[in-house]
Scaffold this active site. Structure first.
Site, PDB file in Angstrom:
ATOM      1  N   ASP A  18       0.866  -1.181   0.000  1.00  0.00           N
ATOM      2  CA  ASP A  18       0.000   0.000   0.000  1.00  0.00           C
ATOM      3  C   ASP A  18       0.906   1.237   0.000  1.00  0.00           C
ATOM      4  OD1 ASP A  18      -3.064   0.591   1.674  1.00  0.00           O
ATOM      5  OD2 ASP A  18      -1.708   2.126   0.905  1.00  0.00           O
ATOM      6  N   ASP A 119      -2.890   2.699  -5.746  1.00  0.00           N
ATOM      7  CA  ASP A 119      -1.997   2.733  -4.585  1.00  0.00           C
ATOM      8  C   ASP A 119      -1.913   1.403  -3.850  1.00  0.00           C
ATOM      9  OD1 ASP A 119      -4.522   2.714  -3.542  1.00  0.00           O
ATOM     10  OD2 ASP A 119      -4.104   4.172  -1.969  1.00  0.00           O
ATOM     11  N   GLU A 120      -2.392   0.325  -4.439  1.00  0.00           N
ATOM     12  CA  GLU A 120      -2.441  -0.927  -3.680  1.00  0.00           C
ATOM     13  C   GLU A 120      -2.400  -2.156  -4.580  1.00  0.00           C
ATOM     14  OE1 GLU A 120      -5.745  -1.001  -0.971  1.00  0.00           O
ATOM     15  OE2 GLU A 120      -5.600  -3.176  -0.773  1.00  0.00           O
TER      16      GLU A 120
END
Length: 382
Positions: A18, A119-120
């Site tokens: 993350d 973002d992950e």
DNA sequence: GCCACGCCTCGTC
DNA sequence: TTACGGACGAGGCGTGGC
């Protein structure tokens, strides 16, 4: 009938990665002179100068209570004492490019890779670490430093026997953290965490669980699963119960394309008649049909979303007989849906309430088209 | 009565 | 005190076919 899933017999090692305060961190990397200042990345609606909400902020801004989802005006008032605070519009293209740079580094480390969002992501490292958590820890540190070296981004990692616990672990120490939860420590790790740490549990579900006397994973895991099913429905109830015990058998898989294409805008001023929205509706139809063409998909269901001045939602949709890719047909159907939605009540009290603030168009029932036109396209275009 | 489907709302990120 | 985007998926409910 058994509601409970069994724990998978095979020990897996899953890493959740993350990127920390992603959009704001991208802005810091693009312009290092911003470091040390509160950074707020905003979605400006364009209605008035400060109309819109906060998308994300860096940790300095978060210390002032500025978090995603709050109105920009609220964020400004919270940061009133910080003359150096900076409010920036989202630059999604830049963030996507930065994300792809980092993801291409990460992909090289996993046996399997799953993209979750800009973002992950998850990687399955079971084979490459021989299912050994100590090796996975070393590998995770290598991933962190490689991503930082290549992109300048810091990230937080969670290592666990499944995606659920890996996700929770990645959130445990932030920013720039690494949390490893081997299989035998899962129960202990989770037991004292609050239920809102369960992915998918937001404020509404949290409030309901608290009212039922369940604030922690430990308390939730002691609950009668049938009670959870009764309160939250079968699927959600079972998910909650399994989550409380750290059970999740979902595999890391390459995720497919999204199942819908939608666009929503905020109108320059509230509208109370459909005719006032035709121009915006055309624009929206053009945008979504272009996206559908780009992805080579045809659509069958067309939806129109109205968000009223009091933020109440109204959605209406129509399903076509056959799949379609044609703009004219899309606009004609969307227009009729909008007309019907705006005329649905002859009751003045209700009609007066129909002050539309935001308008959206959504395409669902998507099917791969690969350039082939349907009969309706042919009819629609002739 | 069961199931599939269409429609709509809710909730989360 | 209030202020308020955009995208997506899940699931409930009603209906109609069998």
């Amino acid at each position: 009938m058994s509601l409970i899933s069994r724990r998978s017999d095979r020990t897996r090692v899953i890493v959740c990665i993350d990127f920390d305060y992603f959009y704001a961190q991208c802005e810091e990397i693009r312009n290092p002179s911003l470091r040390g200042r509160p950074i707020v990345v905003c979605v400006f609606s364009g209605r008035t100068g400060d109309s819109g909400v906060v998308s994300t902020s860096n940790y300095i801004a978060r210390n002032y209570g500025v978090k995603s989802g709050i109105p920009i005006k609220v964020a400004r008032s919270k940061l009133a004492d910080r003359g150096d605070a900076i409010f920036l519009p989202m630059d999604i293209k830049f963030y996507a490019a930065k994300s792809e740079e980092a993801m291409s580094v990460i992909r090289g480390f996993g046996d399997k890779y799953e993209y979750v969002g800009l973002d992950e992501c998850f990687i399955d490292v079971t084979d490459s670490t021989n299912a050994d958590f100590e090796q996975a820890k070393q590998l995770s540190m290598t991933i962190k430093s490689s991503v930082f070296q290549k992109t300048g981004l810091t990230c937080s990692l969670g290592v666990a026997p499944n995606k659920l616990v890996a996700k929770i672990a990645s959130d445990f120490q932030k920013p720039d953290g690494l949390t490893v939860v081997p299989r035998q420590e899962v129960e202990n790790f989770l037991s004292r965490l609050r239920v809102d740490k369960i992915p998918g549990v937001g404020p509404k579900t949290t409030k309901k669980l608290f009212a039922m006397g369940m604030e922690t994973f430990g308390q939730l895991s002691c609950c009668d699963p049938f009670r959870l099913v009764e309160e939250f429905g079968r699927t959600s109830g079972i998910c909650l119960y399994n989550a409380s015990k750290g059970i999740d058998n979902e595999l890391v898989t390459e995720s497919g394309q999204t199942q819908q294409i939608g666009k929503i805008i905020t109108l320059k001023k509230d509208a109370s008649r459909s005719t006032e929205m035709y121009d915006d509706l055309q624009r929206l139809c053009r945008l979504v049909v272009d996206l559908a063409t780009e992805r080579q998909v045809a659509f069958k269901t067309i939806g129109v979303l109205l968000i009223l001045h009091d933020l109440e939602n109204i959605t209406r949709s129509k399903t076509l007989k056959v799949h379609c890719t044609n703009y004219n047909e899309l606009y004609s159907v969307a227009k009729s849906i909008l007309d019907e939605a705006m005329d649905w009540s002859t009751d003045d009290a209700v009609s007066a309430k129909l002050r539309v603030r935001r308008l959206g168009v959504k395409l669902t029932d998507l099917k791969n088209n690969s350039g082939q036109n349907t009969i309706s396209d042919f009819i629609g275009s002739t």
